[in-house]
Design a protein around this motif. Sequence first.
Motif, PDB file in Angstrom:
ATOM      1  N   ILE A 100       0.838  -1.069  -0.149  1.00  0.00           N
ATOM      2  CA  ILE A 100       0.113   0.081  -0.102  1.00  0.00           C
ATOM      3  C   ILE A 100       1.104   1.202   0.038  1.00  0.00           C
ATOM      4  N   GLN A 101       1.929   1.359   0.821  1.00  0.00           N
ATOM      5  CA  GLN A 101       2.790   2.299   0.828  1.00  0.00           C
ATOM      6  C   GLN A 101       3.561   2.535  -0.635  1.00  0.00           C
ATOM      7  N   ARG A 102       3.809   1.520  -1.132  1.00  0.00           N
ATOM      8  CA  ARG A 102       4.438   1.914  -2.421  1.00  0.00           C
ATOM      9  C   ARG A 102       3.517   2.349  -3.776  1.00  0.00           C
ATOM     10  N   SER A 103       2.266   1.735  -3.858  1.00  0.00           N
ATOM     11  CA  SER A 103       1.473   2.014  -4.775  1.00  0.00           C
ATOM     12  C   SER A 103       0.169   3.057  -4.648  1.00  0.00           C
ATOM     13  N   LEU A 104      -0.004   3.429  -3.423  1.00  0.00           N
ATOM     14  CA  LEU A 104      -1.030   4.465  -3.232  1.00  0.00           C
ATOM     15  C   LEU A 104      -0.206   5.576  -2.568  1.00  0.00           C
ATOM     16  N   ALA A 163      -5.286  -4.275 -12.858  1.00  0.00           N
ATOM     17  CA  ALA A 163      -5.101  -5.309 -11.954  1.00  0.00           C
ATOM     18  C   ALA A 163      -5.815  -5.372 -10.554  1.00  0.00           C
ATOM     19  N   THR A 164      -6.765  -4.355 -10.689  1.00  0.00           N
ATOM     20  CA  THR A 164      -7.786  -4.215  -9.239  1.00  0.00           C
ATOM     21  C   THR A 164      -8.685  -5.455  -9.480  1.00  0.00           C
ATOM     22  N   ARG A 165      -8.596  -6.036 -10.720  1.00  0.00           N
ATOM     23  CA  ARG A 165      -9.275  -7.497 -10.899  1.00  0.00           C
ATOM     24  C   ARG A 165      -8.183  -8.226 -11.453  1.00  0.00           C
ATOM     25  N   GLY A 205      -7.038   0.414  -6.719  1.00  0.00           N
ATOM     26  CA  GLY A 205      -8.185   0.790  -6.472  1.00  0.00           C
ATOM     27  C   GLY A 205      -8.330   2.110  -5.946  1.00  0.00           C
ATOM     28  N   GLY A 206      -7.412   2.494  -4.845  1.00  0.00           N
ATOM     29  CA  GLY A 206      -7.431   3.739  -4.275  1.00  0.00           C
ATOM     30  C   GLY A 206      -6.780   4.949  -5.290  1.00  0.00           C
ATOM     31  N   ALA A 262      -9.802   5.892  -7.094  1.00  0.00           N
ATOM     32  CA  ALA A 262     -10.728   6.608  -6.206  1.00  0.00           C
ATOM     33  C   ALA A 262     -10.403   7.891  -6.189  1.00  0.00           C
ATOM     34  N   ILE A 263      -9.035   8.044  -5.814  1.00  0.00           N
ATOM     35  CA  ILE A 263      -8.130   9.476  -5.837  1.00  0.00           C
ATOM     36  C   ILE A 263      -8.703  10.168  -7.175  1.00  0.00           C
ATOM     37  N   THR A 264      -8.549   9.757  -8.174  1.00  0.00           N
ATOM     38  CA  THR A 264      -8.922  10.521  -9.753  1.00  0.00           C
ATOM     39  C   THR A 264     -10.449  10.856  -9.475  1.00  0.00           C
ATOM     40  N   ALA A 265     -11.275  10.134  -9.168  1.00  0.00           N
ATOM     41  CA  ALA A 265     -12.678  10.383  -9.412  1.00  0.00           C
ATOM     42  C   ALA A 265     -13.017  11.213  -8.451  1.00  0.00           C
ATOM     43  N   ALA A 266     -12.598  11.302  -6.973  1.00  0.00           N
ATOM     44  CA  ALA A 266     -12.966  12.299  -5.931  1.00  0.00           C
ATOM     45  C   ALA A 266     -12.347  13.794  -6.061  1.00  0.00           C
TER      46      ALA A 266
END
Length: 268
Positions: A121-125, A154-156, A168-169, A172-176
């Motif tokens: 999570i630290q690396r990719s979000l 690869a979220t799926r 996936g985060g 979500a950042i992009t949309a919000a």
Amino acid sequence: MSPGRFTGKVVVVTGAAQGIGRAVAERVAAEGADTVLVDRAELVHEMAADIARIAGTGTTAEGPTAVGVTADLETYEGAGSAIEEALKLRGRIDVLINNVGGTIWTKPFEHYEPEEISKEIQRSLFPTLWTCRAVLPHMISQQGGVIVNVASVATRGVNRVPYAAAKGGVKAITAALALEAAPHGIRVVATAPGGTEAPPRQVVRGPQPEGDREKAWYQQIVDQTIDSSLMKRYGTLDEQAGPIAFLASDEASYITGSVLAVAGGDLG
């Protein structure tokens, strides 16, 4: 190529020492951008010098038109220092391309240790989250800018649950953030790459598969990636860099909040 498409623009590309990041930096530099390459590897300075030379962009009064900045974007301090250095070098940032991220381990979720999940999570979000936060006040003050995030289909996908959660985060950042940024003239968009062929990494991302079990887990990822693609193949670095450059350009001026899958038909 679209010569002159980024003339007069300052483009910051993170994770630019190799892979998709380097391909994007080469592309926008060749199309006229003053490019700032950010990476935690010292290799980024060599890449910047190569890009300035190959792209034929030469120098300006401020120095080489492609420059490297080293920073650890997994921390807010690192992201903030990278953005501050880019502003010091160029005075403005018109485009930020967030490319840092990548699977460290490849295995079924039950085999991940808690600390490995945290590191994924630290690396990719967080690099995307932190750099968006760091650049936003500047873009708001100039009432304009573009942020292009690099997510993933690869979220799926198999054997990468923590990485899938992180990317996936990013979606979500992009949309919000697009909702909040639009009144300030700022676009926020993303691509979601599929499997991509690239030269061997000069700076490794994580441990390589060892033993038959680990190699089988990795092969499951390869097989699923190809099977999920309607084109039944991996993409190329150029096939990833082109859509990113398009979304970053004025040609995409009516696109925001969107995530473009670039995965041969796999929508993730």
